[in-house]
Scaffold this active site. Structure first.
Site, PDB file in Angstrom:
ATOM      1  N   GLU A  42      46.788  23.816  24.670  1.00 10.86           N
ATOM      2  CA  GLU A  42      46.873  22.440  25.230  1.00 10.86           C
ATOM      3  C   GLU A  42      46.037  22.315  26.606  1.00 10.86           C
ATOM      4  OE1 GLU A  42      48.553  18.517  25.728  1.00 10.86           O
ATOM      5  OE2 GLU A  42      47.578  19.642  24.119  1.00 10.86           O
ATOM      6  N   LYS A 125      50.672  45.648  51.704  1.00  5.98           N
ATOM      7  CA  LYS A 125      49.515  45.689  52.213  1.00  5.98           C
ATOM      8  C   LYS A 125      48.818  45.807  51.007  1.00  5.98           C
ATOM      9  CE  LYS A 125      46.166  47.453  55.565  1.00  5.98           C
ATOM     10  NZ  LYS A 125      45.189  47.722  54.877  1.00  5.98           N
ATOM     11  N   ARG A 146      35.554  38.647  54.812  1.00  2.75           N
ATOM     12  CA  ARG A 146      35.929  38.988  56.139  1.00  2.75           C
ATOM     13  C   ARG A 146      34.324  39.447  56.739  1.00  2.75           C
ATOM     14  NH1 ARG A 146      36.754  43.677  58.601  1.00  2.75           N
ATOM     15  NH2 ARG A 146      38.174  43.752  60.876  1.00  2.75           N
ATOM     16  N   GLU A 182      44.239  38.410  50.599  1.00  3.28           N
ATOM     17  CA  GLU A 182      43.374  39.185  49.886  1.00  3.28           C
ATOM     18  C   GLU A 182      42.941  38.668  48.456  1.00  3.28           C
ATOM     19  OE1 GLU A 182      43.137  41.579  52.294  1.00  3.28           O
ATOM     20  OE2 GLU A 182      42.616  43.584  51.232  1.00  3.28           O
ATOM     21  N   LYS A 325      51.248  52.821  56.640  1.00  9.38           N
ATOM     22  CA  LYS A 325      50.627  53.286  55.266  1.00  9.38           C
ATOM     23  C   LYS A 325      51.578  54.246  54.582  1.00  9.38           C
ATOM     24  CE  LYS A 325      46.428  52.533  54.884  1.00  9.38           C
ATOM     25  NZ  LYS A 325      45.217  52.612  55.662  1.00  9.38           N
ATOM     26  N   CYS A 419      23.730  76.747  29.512  1.00  9.99           N
ATOM     27  CA  CYS A 419      24.050  75.344  29.186  1.00  9.99           C
ATOM     28  C   CYS A 419      25.445  75.112  28.067  1.00  9.99           C
ATOM     29  CB  CYS A 419      23.009  74.308  28.998  1.00  9.99           C
ATOM     30  SG  CYS A 419      23.617  73.009  28.190  1.00  9.99           S
ATOM     31  N   CYS A 422      23.564  73.689  24.736  1.00 12.25           N
ATOM     32  CA  CYS A 422      22.345  73.998  24.187  1.00 12.25           C
ATOM     33  C   CYS A 422      22.204  75.668  24.389  1.00 12.25           C
ATOM     34  CB  CYS A 422      20.975  73.183  24.600  1.00 12.25           C
ATOM     35  SG  CYS A 422      20.562  73.568  26.251  1.00 12.25           S
TER      36      CYS A 422
HETATM   37  S1  IVH Z   1      47.437  40.508  58.084  1.00 10.72           S
HETATM   38  C1  IVH Z   1      45.548  39.846  62.105  1.00 10.72           C
HETATM   39  N1  IVH Z   1      48.601  41.064  55.753  1.00 10.72           N
HETATM   40  O1  IVH Z   1      44.271  44.896  55.513  1.00 10.72           O
HETATM   41  C2  IVH Z   1      46.311  40.135  60.992  1.00 10.72           C
HETATM   42  N2  IVH Z   1      46.385  42.045  56.217  1.00 10.72           N
HETATM   43  O2  IVH Z   1      43.581  46.659  57.663  1.00 10.72           O
HETATM   44  C3  IVH Z   1      45.530  40.788  59.899  1.00 10.72           C
HETATM   45  N3  IVH Z   1      45.534  43.389  54.188  1.00 10.72           N
HETATM   46  O3  IVH Z   1      41.418  42.985  56.654  1.00 10.72           O
HETATM   47  C4  IVH Z   1      45.888  40.805  58.553  1.00 10.72           C
HETATM   48  N4  IVH Z   1      47.423  43.201  53.034  1.00 10.72           N
HETATM   49  O4  IVH Z   1      42.625  42.282  54.475  1.00 10.72           O
HETATM   50  C5  IVH Z   1      47.680  41.319  56.412  1.00 10.72           C
HETATM   51  N5  IVH Z   1      49.777  41.645  53.755  1.00 10.72           N
HETATM   52  C6  IVH Z   1      48.901  41.597  54.593  1.00 10.72           C
HETATM   53  C7  IVH Z   1      47.413  42.397  54.020  1.00 10.72           C
HETATM   54  C8  IVH Z   1      46.566  42.471  54.958  1.00 10.72           C
HETATM   55  C9  IVH Z   1      46.205  43.440  53.325  1.00 10.72           C
HETATM   56  C10 IVH Z   1      44.244  43.787  54.829  1.00 10.72           C
HETATM   57  C11 IVH Z   1      43.391  42.649  55.332  1.00 10.72           C
HETATM   58  C12 IVH Z   1      42.844  43.391  56.483  1.00 10.72           C
HETATM   59  C13 IVH Z   1      43.067  44.561  56.555  1.00 10.72           C
HETATM   60  C14 IVH Z   1      43.432  45.441  57.841  1.00 10.72           C
END
Ligand code: IVH
Length: 700
Positions: A42, A125, A146, A182, A325, A419, A422
């Site tokens: 649709e 992240k 960016r 992102e 991280k 090899c 071969c």
């Molecule tokens: S906030 C000033 N939120 O991580 C605040 N960034 O390491 C900046 N990124 O270039 C960004 N997930 O592209 C923010 N939930 C999230 C994110 C995020 C991925 C990336 C972002 C930035 C990079 C920095």
């Protein structure tokens, strides 16, 4: 009845408007809320109806129309533009200790505040490409990558094709807003895309981030449209003249973005104090395998925007946010064996065969070991317990052995002196880490060469998959890439699971390649070391056929842009090698001998003769390619950049920086009508008449 008029009736205008609203609504239901109200069929029907209306009435054109999601615009290059507000990076915490220190530092900067009152917005992240989308009066007008944070690349047309990006904001939206987020791909979409790349003989992407970045930075937006990209909003830049807008909390900012039609990570939430952030971090880390997107940590942002203002920024990152991280995804397993693979250039690569182990939702059974030196550096014995990790990249890596777990039965790996395909001796060139099989008829090298020869990076011959290449070589039907063109029905029919139709298609595709391949493709398909698609194009632009390329010497080759001594030497070596000379002679005898187009005949008369001309912006009555060839046939030289030497610039709709620059240099600028008029004056030239005739047809 309106079929033959140029302007739509009021009913048709209203219908177009209604269709756009309907389609945007259903896109939002499907791609943002993941809760469709109508079937795909649709949706397609509505889209077709709108597309037909817009085709009939060019005056209905609207850049915010859902039909622009199909893509179509093709650019010459990506234009750079300044961000209104810098796009900062983030500081990282690699452990919870780092996070606790950050909290203490922050509290010191905010005297009088207690940790229990420090609430954070916690977002996954996401691992993709950072993007800024600019909306003016509710309409998407610009998309900027960016870049270096100060200056990004304009990728508006590509981003229009991303299905969950609103082309028009929903509800009451600011007059001007920069939405940041992102561009990502789900793990599943990424795997499917890599399967497609593989089938087409193209290199798979290393990770979703590379795939997203490569898909966005395309000059042809139809390619972006074919890639499964999503935009996940995580913040804003300038909003109606105020950096960051006027929302009292990050939570409210995110709610406002959702109300405007943006998708954001559903896992994001407010954590009422720093301890709750740790809990959210641990919870997401435990869940990360099950999430649709790859994430590499969480981002904690102070929820109270007045506190954010107090903290401000360092030279690199906001003080009010921190990326926590996740540790890389690792697992222990057993190195069962080391196999050796032979690549297209004869390089022998050791590959670890591992006892299958799950890491981050993916079963890992193999990992590249790159070369002999690496095996030694990592102290790997066959039978060792090893630590394997996936860090960002899909391709796993053996980190090290765990010698304390040795039983004494482990054995040392001896790099083969011959090899494995071969049995000819392998060589390690001085200064090189790799060992190579230099036998030009090695079946493993041959298979890889054929795979490359028929792939998109080569002659792009459809239907000759890896499995058939294996069979052709193993059964002795093909001893060189040239032999592909001697395949016959009689030879193919004898193969298992080869139907008549399949054989027909294959032979037709080969015949087609013989007739239609271009010189640049052919040069690239030969697989000359250091000669990729770009260099092949440069060679094809300079020379008419392979004879001329072969005759060009070391010195002459270096006069071509981008060709240095290393590439020139490699080209000379290729054409001097007797086996390659023989191969080329066979291609010629088989009729696979592409020639590049001769330079256009000089046109010495007419208003465009000898003039340099540049097109910018969108033309309405003819395509860019049509306009360029009309100009060329009228004797003009089409160039791609503005310089003082430029004679004229033709500016279509939405012309940008090239127009500004040309005006500043005082270069003659023509609009579309003036350009068509100029072609018309060039009377007697067939090209101009064709264009004019087509122009008139459109007006009938
Ligand atoms: S906030 C000033 N939120 O991580 C605040 N960034 O390491 C900046 N990124 O270039 C960004 N997930 O592209 C923010 N939930 C999230 C994110 C995020 C991925 C990336 C972002 C930035 C990079 C920095």
């Amino acid at each position: 009845m309106s079929q033959h008029t140029l302007f739509p009736t009021e009913t048709e205008q209203a219908r177009a408007q209604e269709l756009r609203e309907l389609l945007e609504h259903h896109s939002w239901r499907y791609y943002v809320l993941d809760d469709p109200e109508i079937s795909d069929a649709e949706y397609d029907r509505l889209l077709r109806e709108l597309s037909e209306l817009e085709k009939r009435f060019p005056s209905l054109a609207d850049p915010a129309s859902p039909t622009s999601r199909i893509g179509g615009a093709v650019l010459d290059s990506l234009e750079a533009r300044d961000h209104t507000l810098r796009m900062y990076s983030l500081d990282n915490a690699l452990s919870l200790t780092d996070w606790r220190e950050y909290v203490e530092r922050t509290l010191r900067l905010l005297p009088g505040l207690e940790a229990s009152r420090l609430a954070f917005w916690v977002d996954p992240k996401m691992d993709g490409l950072a993007m800024e989308l600019i909306y003016e009066n509710g309409l998407l007008t610009t998309a900027l990558t960016r870049g270096d944070g100060h200056k990004g690349e304009v990728v508006t047309e590509a981003m229009r094709t991303v299905k969950n990006i609103p082309l028009r904001l929903r509800g009451e939206a600011p007059r001007f807003i920069e939405v940041r987020g992102e561009v990502v791909m789900t793990t599943r979409d990424f795997a499917a895309l890599n399967r497609k790349q593989d089938e087409a003989g193209l290199k798979p992407f290393a990770n979703p981030r590379n795939a997203a970045a490569g898909s966005v930075r395309q000059l042809d937006s139809r390619i972006t449209a074919s890639r499964p990209l999503r935009f996940m909003a995580y913040g804003v830049g300038m909003v109606d003249g105020v950096a960051g807008g006027t929302w009292p909390t990050y939570h409210e900012l995110m709610q406002a973005l959702n109300a405007m039609g943006f998708a954001s990570a559903p896992e994001a939430r407010v954590c009422s104090d720093p301890e709750a952030v740790e809990a959210a971090f641990n919870a997401l880390n435990a869940q990360r395998d099950q999430l649709p997107f790859e994430i590499d940590g969480v981002v904690a942002k102070l929820n109270d925007t007045s506190l954010q203002e107090k903290l401000g920024y360092t030279a690199r990152a906001p003080r009010w946010a921190l990326a926590l991280k996740f540790p890389p995804m690792q697992a222990e397993t057993v190195l069962q064996d080391i196999a050796v693979q032979v690549g297209r250039t004869g390089v022998l690569t050791p590959v670890a065969n591992l006892k299958p182990v799950r890491i981050g939702g993916v079963t890992v059974a193999r990992a590249t070991l790159h070369n002999e030196d690496e095996i030694r550096a990592k102290d790997l014995l066959i039978g060792d317990t090893v630590l394997v990790q996936r860090a960002g990249d899909v391709i796993p890596e053996v980190v090290c052995s765990l010698p304390e777990k040795r039983s004494g039965r482990e054995t040392e790996f001896v790099f083969p002196s011959h090899c494995p395909a071969c049995n000819s001796p392998v060589f390690r060139e001085t200064g090189e880490v790799a060992r190579r099989c230099v036998n030009s008829s090695c079946p493993a090298v041959l298979k890889e060469s054929i795979r490359f020869f028929v792939s998109k990076g080569g002659l792009d011959i459809q239907g000759i998959g890896s499995r058939w290449i294996e069979e052709f070589v193993d059964k002795g039907l093909v001893h060189s890439t040239a032999d592909l063109f001697t395949l016959t029905h009689a030879a193919l029919d004898g193969l298992d699971r080869m139907g008549k139709k399949l054989a027909d298609n294959m032979l037709q595709a080969l015949e087609h390649a013989k007739k239609e391949s271009r010189l640049a493709q052919m040069i690239s398909a030969l697989g000359i070391r250091h000669v990729g698609a770009q260099t092949a194009k440069a060679l094809a632009a300079r020379y008419r056929d392979l004879d001329q390329v072969a005759a060009a010497g070391f010195e002459e080759l270096q006069t071509i842009p981008d060709i240095g001594p290393q590439v020139a030497e490699s080209i000379c070596l290729y054409f001097d090698t007797p086996a390659n000379k023989e191969l080329l002679a066979r291609f010629r005898a088989l009729g696979l001998w592409p020639r590049s187009a001769p330079p256009a005949p000089e046109v010495s008369e007419g208003p465009l003769a000898g003039k340099s001309i540049l097109f910018t912006g969108t033309l309405s009555s003819l395509s860019r390619a049509e306009a360029q060839s009309a100009a060329e046939e009228a004797g003009a030289r089409v160039v791609s950049g503005v310089s003082r030497k430029l004679d004229m610039l033709v500016a279509g709709e939405a012309a940008g920086s090239k127009l500004t620059k040309a005006e500043a240099l005082g270069i003659r600028v023509l609009n579309e009508a003036a350009f068509l008029e100029l072609l018309r004056q060039n009377s007697g030239k067939e090209a101009a008449e064709t264009v004019v005739a087509r122009e008139q047809l459109r007006l009938i």
